[in-house]
Design an enzyme around this catalytic site. Structure first.
Site, PDB file in Angstrom:
ATOM      1  N   LYS A  31      -4.151 -18.954  -8.753  1.00  0.00           N
ATOM      2  CA  LYS A  31      -4.298 -20.197  -8.022  1.00  0.00           C
ATOM      3  C   LYS A  31      -3.285 -21.219  -8.535  1.00  0.00           C
ATOM      4  O   LYS A  31      -2.760 -21.103  -9.641  1.00  0.00           O
ATOM      5  CB  LYS A  31      -5.716 -20.758  -8.216  1.00  0.00           C
ATOM      6  CG  LYS A  31      -6.839 -19.908  -7.662  1.00  0.00           C
ATOM      7  CD  LYS A  31      -8.178 -20.551  -7.967  1.00  0.00           C
ATOM      8  CE  LYS A  31      -9.351 -19.714  -7.467  1.00  0.00           C
ATOM      9  NZ  LYS A  31      -9.435 -19.720  -6.002  1.00  0.00           N
ATOM     10  N   ARG A  90     -16.412 -11.106  -3.871  1.00  0.00           N
ATOM     11  CA  ARG A  90     -16.998 -10.010  -3.090  1.00  0.00           C
ATOM     12  C   ARG A  90     -17.058  -8.717  -3.891  1.00  0.00           C
ATOM     13  O   ARG A  90     -17.928  -7.872  -3.661  1.00  0.00           O
ATOM     14  CB  ARG A  90     -16.214  -9.839  -1.790  1.00  0.00           C
ATOM     15  CG  ARG A  90     -14.784  -9.386  -1.955  1.00  0.00           C
ATOM     16  CD  ARG A  90     -13.912  -9.698  -0.753  1.00  0.00           C
ATOM     17  NE  ARG A  90     -13.631 -11.114  -0.631  1.00  0.00           N
ATOM     18  CZ  ARG A  90     -12.909 -11.645   0.346  1.00  0.00           C
ATOM     19  NH1 ARG A  90     -12.381 -10.872   1.286  1.00  0.00           N
ATOM     20  NH2 ARG A  90     -12.705 -12.934   0.396  1.00  0.00           N
TER      21      ARG A  90
END
Length: 427
Positions: A202, A276
């Site tokens: 990020k 996930r």
């Protein structure tokens, strides 16, 4: 400071349409719009921003008005003190339960990454729930290599880049104390205590608030606690998947292929789509419990925030009846939520040349429909073809900068909805 509610406009000296006016013995909130609960919360934010942190509610307030004020009177910088208005024992008990659970959710989510690592989160959650019912709660913690040996490959791989081991908490609230009692529901929470994005790193700005990436774990834990305090008497499993997603010489990498316990192979095309991967393990463990109701909560995708604007949580499910009922639960609990699309074909939206599926699409944000595609990925790991499964992408559980309704940082949005779902769906 004493605070009253008024149905009259503030006098002209306070300005046209003023929400708050002061008097010698306190202040009044003027409920003159079509959204009185929003007025109350906004007024509480104004008072908090003025440095007023100790408040007594005076006169007549109903339950939801008091809670709206409590939601607005928050700051991550210090504790606030709030004395409820005179009300029934039932209302007071409910407000105290929300306050207790909400404070824990906020404290955990606002904690710094250094303060709250994966094991810390699991231990804090287990201690919080156990304290509510010491003789009816048991738990076990798996960490590090034990996760790999047990086959929980997603959680292990995501967390192995950190010096702090990944952890899975499996907590069992069993009010009957009968070890053969059926599990009525299972809750699964994403507990990424810090998310750098891994090798799909990020930006500094994007990483700044990633202490809140364990918000799903906090919300589902708070929801179980609230349901227990409301009298829930059915057996519930709580599963938290806790890890730090960091870069190191032993972090998982782009191009790796994971083989899950159910045989599904997953190519890693984005190490920042890690939530996930850990939830897939939690959902499989929840399925092994035989629970007819499985709810997972996660700060899973920026796509859900883009779709709903950060004021709504996103609901997903292949069980359309359950999603519809969840909408009713959210509305009854005064929490904004909205369903986004999920169909069986969404599980095919992250194709791979080398595995059954990829964990995302190799484009920014996962491409169009990113939140639905993430839910489709999760659907590969739930039992009963998705019947009885609800996925909540908690787009609204953290406010980066604060606004007219919410303080910067964590809030409780989603906690009451999940608690209500536990109560209603396990009757």
């Amino acid at each position: 400071m004493n605070i009253w509610l008024s149905r009259e406009f503030a006098s002209a000296e306070w300005g046209e349409g003023a929400l708050v006016s002061h008097r010698a013995d306190g202040a009044q909130i003027h409920l003159v719009s079509a959204s009185p609960l929003q007025d109350v919360q906004q007024a509480a934010r104004c008072l908090c921003n003025q440095g007023i942190y100790k408040v007594s509610l005076a006169g007549h307030w109903d339950r939801e008005q008091q809670w709206a004020f409590a939601q607005g009177l928050q700051t991550p910088k210090r504790e606030v003190e709030l004395q409820w208005a005179t009300c029934s024992e039932e209302d007071r008990a409910e407000l105290e339960a929300r306050w207790l659970c909400g404070r824990w959710v906020r404290e955990m989510t606002n904690a710094t990454p250094e303060q709250l690592g994966p094991l810390d989160l699991a231990v804090e959650a287990a201690a919080f729930i156990t304290e509510l019912a010491p003789d009816r709660v048991s738990h076990r913690i798996l960490k590090g290599e034990a996760l790999a040996q047990a086959g929980w490959v997603g959680l292990y791989q995501v967390g192995r880049g950190s010096d702090r081991e990944p952890v899975m908490l499996e907590l069992d609230f069993n009010p009957s104390k009968d070890p053969k009692a059926p599990v009525a529901a299972a809750l699964v929470g994403k507990g990424i205590t810090f998310d750098s994005g891994g090798y799909s790193m990020k930006t500094s700005q994007g990483m700044l608030t990633m202490k809140h990436d364990m918000g799903g774990a906090a919300i589902v834990t708070g929801a179980l606690a609230l349901a227990m305090l409301r009298g829930l008497n059915k057996r519930i499993k709580l599963i938290l998947c806790c890890a730090e997603n960091l870069v190191s010489g032993h972090a998982y990498k782009l191009g790796d292929i994971l083989t899950y316990k159910n045989g599904t192979t997953v190519e890693i095309v984005n190490t920042d789509a890690e939530g996930r991967l850990v939830l897939a393990d939690g959902l499989q463990l929840a399925g092994e419990s035989g629970a007819p109701l499985i709810i997972d909560g996660a700060t899973l995708t920026g796509a859900a925030v883009m779709a709903l604007g950060g004021r709504y949580n996103a609901l997903f499910g292949l069980d359309k009846g359950l999603v519809s009922r969840a909408m009713v639960y959210a509305e009854s609990e005064q929490e904004a939520a909205w369903p986004l699309p999920l169909e069986p074909w969404h599980s095919q939206q992250c194709p791979s040349h080398y595995a059954d599926t990829a964990n995302s699409r190799p484009v920014p944000g996962g491409g169009p429909g990113g939140a639905s595609n993430a839910a489709g990925f999760l659907s590969r790991f739930v039992a009963n073809e998705g019947q009885g499964w609800l996925h909540i992408d908690l787009a609204a559980c953290f406010n980066e900068n604060g606004d007219g309704l919410w303080a910067p940082g964590a809030n409780t949005l989603g906690m009451r909805t999940i608690a209500r779902a536990l109560q209603e769906e396990t009757r």
